[in-house]
Scaffold this motif. Structure first.
Motif, PDB file in Angstrom:
ATOM      1  N   ARG A 201       0.801  -1.223   0.000  1.00  0.00           N
ATOM      2  CA  ARG A 201       0.000   0.000   0.000  1.00  0.00           C
ATOM      3  C   ARG A 201       0.836   1.276   0.000  1.00  0.00           C
ATOM      4  O   ARG A 201       0.591   2.189  -0.773  1.00  0.00           O
ATOM      5  CB  ARG A 201      -0.970  -0.041   1.182  1.00  0.00           C
ATOM      6  CG  ARG A 201      -2.092  -1.041   0.946  1.00  0.00           C
ATOM      7  CD  ARG A 201      -2.602  -1.683   2.218  1.00  0.00           C
ATOM      8  NE  ARG A 201      -3.429  -2.850   1.916  1.00  0.00           N
ATOM      9  CZ  ARG A 201      -2.945  -4.057   1.682  1.00  0.00           C
ATOM     10  NH1 ARG A 201      -1.658  -4.261   1.707  1.00  0.00           N
ATOM     11  NH2 ARG A 201      -3.739  -5.059   1.401  1.00  0.00           N
ATOM     12  N   SER A 205       1.219   3.318  -3.760  1.00  0.00           N
ATOM     13  CA  SER A 205       0.202   4.355  -3.895  1.00  0.00           C
ATOM     14  C   SER A 205       0.601   5.484  -4.838  1.00  0.00           C
ATOM     15  O   SER A 205      -0.258   6.092  -5.482  1.00  0.00           O
ATOM     16  CB  SER A 205      -0.142   4.937  -2.516  1.00  0.00           C
ATOM     17  OG  SER A 205       1.014   5.518  -1.920  1.00  0.00           O
ATOM     18  N   HIS A 214      -3.320  -2.988  -9.690  1.00  0.00           N
ATOM     19  CA  HIS A 214      -4.407  -3.223  -8.748  1.00  0.00           C
ATOM     20  C   HIS A 214      -5.574  -3.932  -9.433  1.00  0.00           C
ATOM     21  O   HIS A 214      -6.207  -4.821  -8.839  1.00  0.00           O
ATOM     22  CB  HIS A 214      -4.880  -1.904  -8.134  1.00  0.00           C
ATOM     23  CG  HIS A 214      -5.870  -2.071  -7.028  1.00  0.00           C
ATOM     24  ND1 HIS A 214      -7.230  -2.004  -7.245  1.00  0.00           N
ATOM     25  CD2 HIS A 214      -5.711  -2.330  -5.708  1.00  0.00           C
ATOM     26  CE1 HIS A 214      -7.864  -2.198  -6.101  1.00  0.00           C
ATOM     27  NE2 HIS A 214      -6.969  -2.397  -5.146  1.00  0.00           N
ATOM     28  N   GLU A 417      -9.409  -3.602   2.030  1.00  0.00           N
ATOM     29  CA  GLU A 417      -8.004  -3.775   1.648  1.00  0.00           C
ATOM     30  C   GLU A 417      -7.070  -3.057   2.608  1.00  0.00           C
ATOM     31  O   GLU A 417      -5.883  -3.355   2.664  1.00  0.00           O
ATOM     32  CB  GLU A 417      -7.774  -3.264   0.224  1.00  0.00           C
ATOM     33  CG  GLU A 417      -8.450  -4.083  -0.847  1.00  0.00           C
ATOM     34  CD  GLU A 417      -8.168  -3.538  -2.231  1.00  0.00           C
ATOM     35  OE1 GLU A 417      -7.228  -2.717  -2.361  1.00  0.00           O
ATOM     36  OE2 GLU A 417      -8.875  -3.914  -3.176  1.00  0.00           O
ATOM     37  N   SER A 418      -7.610  -2.071   3.314  1.00  0.00           N
ATOM     38  CA  SER A 418      -6.794  -1.273   4.222  1.00  0.00           C
ATOM     39  C   SER A 418      -7.677  -0.763   5.347  1.00  0.00           C
ATOM     40  O   SER A 418      -8.863  -0.499   5.146  1.00  0.00           O
ATOM     41  CB  SER A 418      -6.171  -0.094   3.455  1.00  0.00           C
ATOM     42  OG  SER A 418      -5.680   0.890   4.346  1.00  0.00           O
TER      43      SER A 418
END
Length: 499
Positions: A201, A205, A214, A417-418
């Motif tokens: 991540r 990013s 992704h 996902e986060s």
């Protein structure tokens, strides 16, 4: 094929990025982010500031004519110029492979070389604060190419980092490591072996291939999309034959325990189950068949105070400035919601907004102050120390702070996902008004305001900060309901067992 120092740096960070930079379809690249552009501009400005105080000469050659640049650089070294900026070091290796390095400075030092009683040492200027492995690999790469030109490898290379003295790179240690990375990079690119996807991540990013990678990872339900799956854990899971989210969700905990430990094993399996079932699950701990919520949650989350405050900060790290202290006041007595954007329109106003923040939170002395992440706690401590706030007052405020991120992480496993505020709040149905604005972009917007005086970006920052506060409010309410439902279900299950 041209292997540059930049390409080698990106290969060290992400093999797939380097591969796509050479073979990928550039039409599929993401547009350059404002924050990345700012970082590049800041990096160039920092390098130029260093060069401005270091007398130097630069080789003169036609743009991108690397052979001419290498020749012009060699001539300057033969002349014994003290410092050469942006020199070109070139080397042919395997057929069709050329190595290119452009160190920021080549610094003359005593020694014996092809030129006489002097040698050159490469120096790299980086905006980073730490001597990252990729920086040292690239420094060793420059030294390796330099050795082919001057006939001797210097004992060290130099890194000039932000807010630090020059850092010495031991070439005895890093040159062999660089050779390994370089050999792998050349083999990967020559054989066109497309590296596997791994979504990291923080590292991914800002990459211009993020959307492409992704999308592939989503289509494959790649296991790296699970929170908690680090590169080392990914290798452990692969060794166990667990390469999909479904296989991990069905895996017995004891299969993972020898590799990752019992607590991580429970978290990973439960995270996979949450994704597969697309629902929130009460977080469990290894070795606990039953648990009660008071063991791992803050009691203030379960109650609704008459007044609640939701707190979020926007900062400019380069200026060491917290320029917006946003506070959303939820008054259940009057059924009102009021947002207070305490904003430093100029950096000197930070002291003013800190005092305004103190006045506001003391106006509601019993209200809990909800926030998301540790940053708000650390900022309160920093500003209190900087502006000499009395310690009893600081302790009072700190005692009222409730970190919703910590509460979620210790209470629920969600199919996300986060565990960032955006991922969590969007999963439960909250949306930001300006969908394209991010925290990092706010840094750019604030700098634009300082440079131009245009209030449009300032207004966008305020909206973003208010939405962060409201997202925290939304998440807190969801968590409260989730915990109450979990308590009720646990009570019912316990009653059945007792019967």
């Amino acid at each position: 094929m041209l292997i540059t120092d930049d390409l080698l740096l990106y290969y060290k960070r992400c093999r797939r990025r380097a591969f796509l930079d050479v073979y990928g379809d550039r039409i599929q690249q993401d547009p350059e982010q404002d924050f990345l552009l700012k970082l590049r501009q800041d990096s160039l400005a920092y390098r130029q500031a260093i060069l401005d105080v270091a007398p130097h000469q630069s080789p003169n050659y036609p743009r991108r004519d690397w052979a001419a640049g290498a020749k012009a650089t060699l001539e300057l070294m033969q002349q014994g110029v003290d410092q050469i900026s942006q020199g070109i070091l070139l080397m042919q290796t395997a057929p069709g492979v050329t190595l290119l390095s452009r160190p920021d400075l080549l610094v003359k030092q005593p020694g014996l070389s092809n030129f006489g009683d002097w040698i050159y040492v490469p120096t790299l200027i980086k905006l980073g604060k730490r001597s990252k492995p990729e920086y040292q690999i690239v420094a060793a790469f420059a030294a390796h190419l330099l050795a082919a030109v001057q006939g001797v490898l210097p004992s060290s290379a130099q890194l000039i980092l932000r807010r630090q003295d020059a850092y010495s790179v031991s070439l005895a240690r890093w040159e062999p490591l660089m050779q390994e990375v370089l050999s792998e990079c050349i083999d990967t690119l020559l054989q066109r072996q497309e590296p596997d996807i791994f979504i990291s991540r923080q590292k991914c990013s800002l990459c211009h291939w993020y959307s492409t990678c992704h999308a592939i990872a989503k289509a494959k339900q790649h296991i790296s999309l699970l929170p908690g799956v680090t590169p080392s854990r990914y290798r452990d899971l692969q060794a166990l034959g667990l390469t999909t989210v479904e296989s991990l969700a069905q895996s017995p905990i004891n299969l993972l325990e020898p590799a990752v430990g019992s607590e991580v094993a429970v978290d990973l399996v439960q995270q996979a189950q949450s994704i597969v079932q697309n629902r929130a699950i009460l977080r469990q701990r290894s070795g606990a068949e039953t648990q009660t919520l008071e063991l791992f949650t803050h009691p203030d989350v379960l109650t609704t105070a008459s007044v609640e405050l939701y707190f979020d900060i926007e900062a400019e790290p380069e200026l060491k400035l917290d320029y917006l202290l946003g506070v959303l006041v939820i008054d259940h007595r009057t059924h009102t919601e009021t947002f207070h954007p305490l904003i430093a329109e100029h950096p000197k106003d930070e002291a003013l907004i800190w005092q305004q923040f103190l006045d506001l939170v003391l106006f509601y002395p019993e209200a809990p102050i909800f926030h998301f992440s540790e940053y708000e706690v650390e900022t309160v401590k920093r500003l209190a120390k900087l502006y000499q706030t009395p310690q009893p007052l600081v302790k009072h405020i700190l005692s009222r702070l409730v970190d919703i991120h910590w509460e979620v992480m210790n209470t629920a496993t969600l199919p996300v996902e986060s565990y960032s505020l955006k991922h969590l709040a969007r999963w439960i149905g909250f949306e930001w008004r300006d969908s394209g604005v991010t925290g990092s972009q706010c840094v750019c917007l604030y700098n634009h305001w300082l440079e131009t005086g245009d209030r449009t970006p300032l207004d966008a920052i305020v909206r973003y900060n208010e939405d962060d506060c409201r997202a925290t409010y939304y998440l807190k309410n969801w968590l409260k309901n989730f915990m109450q439902e979990s308590v009720q279900n646990s009570t019912k299950s316990y009653a059945k067992i007792s019967e």
